[in-house]
Design an enzyme around this catalytic site. Structure first.
Site, PDB file in Angstrom:
ATOM      1  N   HIS A   1       0.863  -1.188   0.000  1.00  0.00           N
ATOM      2  CA  HIS A   1       0.000   0.000   0.000  1.00  0.00           C
ATOM      3  C   HIS A   1       0.894   1.231   0.000  1.00  0.00           C
ATOM      4  O   HIS A   1       1.790   1.364   0.844  1.00  0.00           O
ATOM      5  CB  HIS A   1      -0.895  -0.010   1.240  1.00  0.00           C
ATOM      6  CG  HIS A   1      -1.631   1.285   1.483  1.00  0.00           C
ATOM      7  ND1 HIS A   1      -2.237   2.005   0.492  1.00  0.00           N
ATOM      8  CD2 HIS A   1      -1.833   1.991   2.629  1.00  0.00           C
ATOM      9  CE1 HIS A   1      -2.791   3.090   1.000  1.00  0.00           C
ATOM     10  NE2 HIS A   1      -2.550   3.111   2.301  1.00  0.00           N
TER      11      HIS A   1
ATOM     12  N   HIS B   1       1.168   5.744  -1.040  1.00  0.00           N
ATOM     13  CA  HIS B   1       0.483   7.018  -1.266  1.00  0.00           C
ATOM     14  C   HIS B   1       1.080   7.666  -2.520  1.00  0.00           C
ATOM     15  O   HIS B   1       1.385   8.847  -2.531  1.00  0.00           O
ATOM     16  CB  HIS B   1       0.639   7.935  -0.055  1.00  0.00           C
ATOM     17  CG  HIS B   1       0.022   7.398   1.194  1.00  0.00           C
ATOM     18  ND1 HIS B   1       0.161   8.034   2.409  1.00  0.00           N
ATOM     19  CD2 HIS B   1      -0.725   6.294   1.436  1.00  0.00           C
ATOM     20  CE1 HIS B   1      -0.475   7.337   3.348  1.00  0.00           C
ATOM     21  NE2 HIS B   1      -1.014   6.282   2.782  1.00  0.00           N
TER      22      HIS B   1
ATOM     23  N   TYR C   1       0.636  -4.342 -20.278  1.00  0.00           N
ATOM     24  CA  TYR C   1       1.195  -4.739 -18.987  1.00  0.00           C
ATOM     25  C   TYR C   1       0.311  -4.333 -17.818  1.00  0.00           C
ATOM     26  O   TYR C   1       0.267  -5.031 -16.795  1.00  0.00           O
ATOM     27  CB  TYR C   1       2.614  -4.189 -18.830  1.00  0.00           C
ATOM     28  CG  TYR C   1       3.614  -5.048 -19.555  1.00  0.00           C
ATOM     29  CD1 TYR C   1       4.226  -6.128 -18.931  1.00  0.00           C
ATOM     30  CD2 TYR C   1       3.903  -4.813 -20.893  1.00  0.00           C
ATOM     31  CE1 TYR C   1       5.107  -6.941 -19.608  1.00  0.00           C
ATOM     32  CE2 TYR C   1       4.790  -5.616 -21.587  1.00  0.00           C
ATOM     33  CZ  TYR C   1       5.395  -6.691 -20.936  1.00  0.00           C
ATOM     34  OH  TYR C   1       6.261  -7.495 -21.626  1.00  0.00           O
TER      35      TYR C   1
END
Length: 214
Positions: free
Chosen positions: A93, A95, A120
């Site tokens: 995860h 930002h 891709y």
């Protein structure tokens, strides 16, 4: 992969992500399955550029925190992917700037938020689901992922950032990089009427590489 090797790999990948500016400060988190069915997780409040392998949070196979620093507050996200996707060996995860920016654009399809620009992106990500905004650390983020019933390997939290699950750490990082680069392309090409992949071309990629798409 041994516990020691996995710890080192997580820190090495995290440092690479940080050095390339894909996430800054103390943002972002990574988890990966251990050989015994547990998890190694990056700690809360830790910078990807300066992680200590010995201080990673460790969970046993029953989900108990057994050693290391306090884990990321985004554990509900990670747990939801492992619970709903039996193939998940790692979750990343970030930002990252371009995927966050793309999540704020009006008129994007929340069920398939990335335009079909490259083969891709289709291969590594399948359809990427845009989830609504949640306050960071809200357990409802995990509930939103569980609500997808394992049908998405990648989501983007609106005004927050992308989350990707894959078979192992390297694959998850590569898929995350593809999500960020495709978001960057989408922003660069916005309003330019680019030639995107046709439905037929997307289907050929999906069929050849056995991509989850429907």
């Amino acid at each position: 992969m041994s516990d020691t090797a996995l710890r080192e790999a997580i820190c090495r990948q995290a440092a690479s992500i940080y050095q390339r500016g894909l996430t800054g400060g103390a943002s972002g988190n990574i988890s990966a399955r251990t050989e015994d069915g547990g998890l190694l997780v990056t700690p809360t409040g830790a910078s990807f550029g300066f992680l200590d392998p010995a201080r990673l949070s460790k969970f046993d196979a029953d989900g108990n925190h057994i050693e290391g620093d306090k884990p990321t507050k985004e554990m509900p996200l990670h747990s939801a992917f492992y619970e709903t996707r039996s193939t998940a060996g790692a979750v990343v995860h970030l930002h990252s700037t371009h995927s966050v920016a793309w999540s704020m654009m009006p008129d994007i399809d929340p069920d398939n938020m990335l335009p079909p620009l490259t083969a891709y992106a289709v291969m590594r990500l399948g359809k990427v689901r845009l989830l609504p905004f949640f306050v960071p650390g809200d357990p409802a983020m995990g509930d939103a992922v569980r609500g997808l019933a394992g049908k998405r390997s990648a989501v983007v939290l609106a005004n927050h950032g992308p989350v990707v699950a894959s078979k192992d750490l390297e694959a998850a990082v590569y898929a995350m990089e593809e999500l960020e680069e495709t978001s960057k392309l989408a922003l660069l090409l916005k309003g330019a009427n680019p030639r995107m992949l046709t439905d037929g071309q997307v289907r050929r990629v999906v069929d050849k590489f056995d991509v989850e798409w429907d």
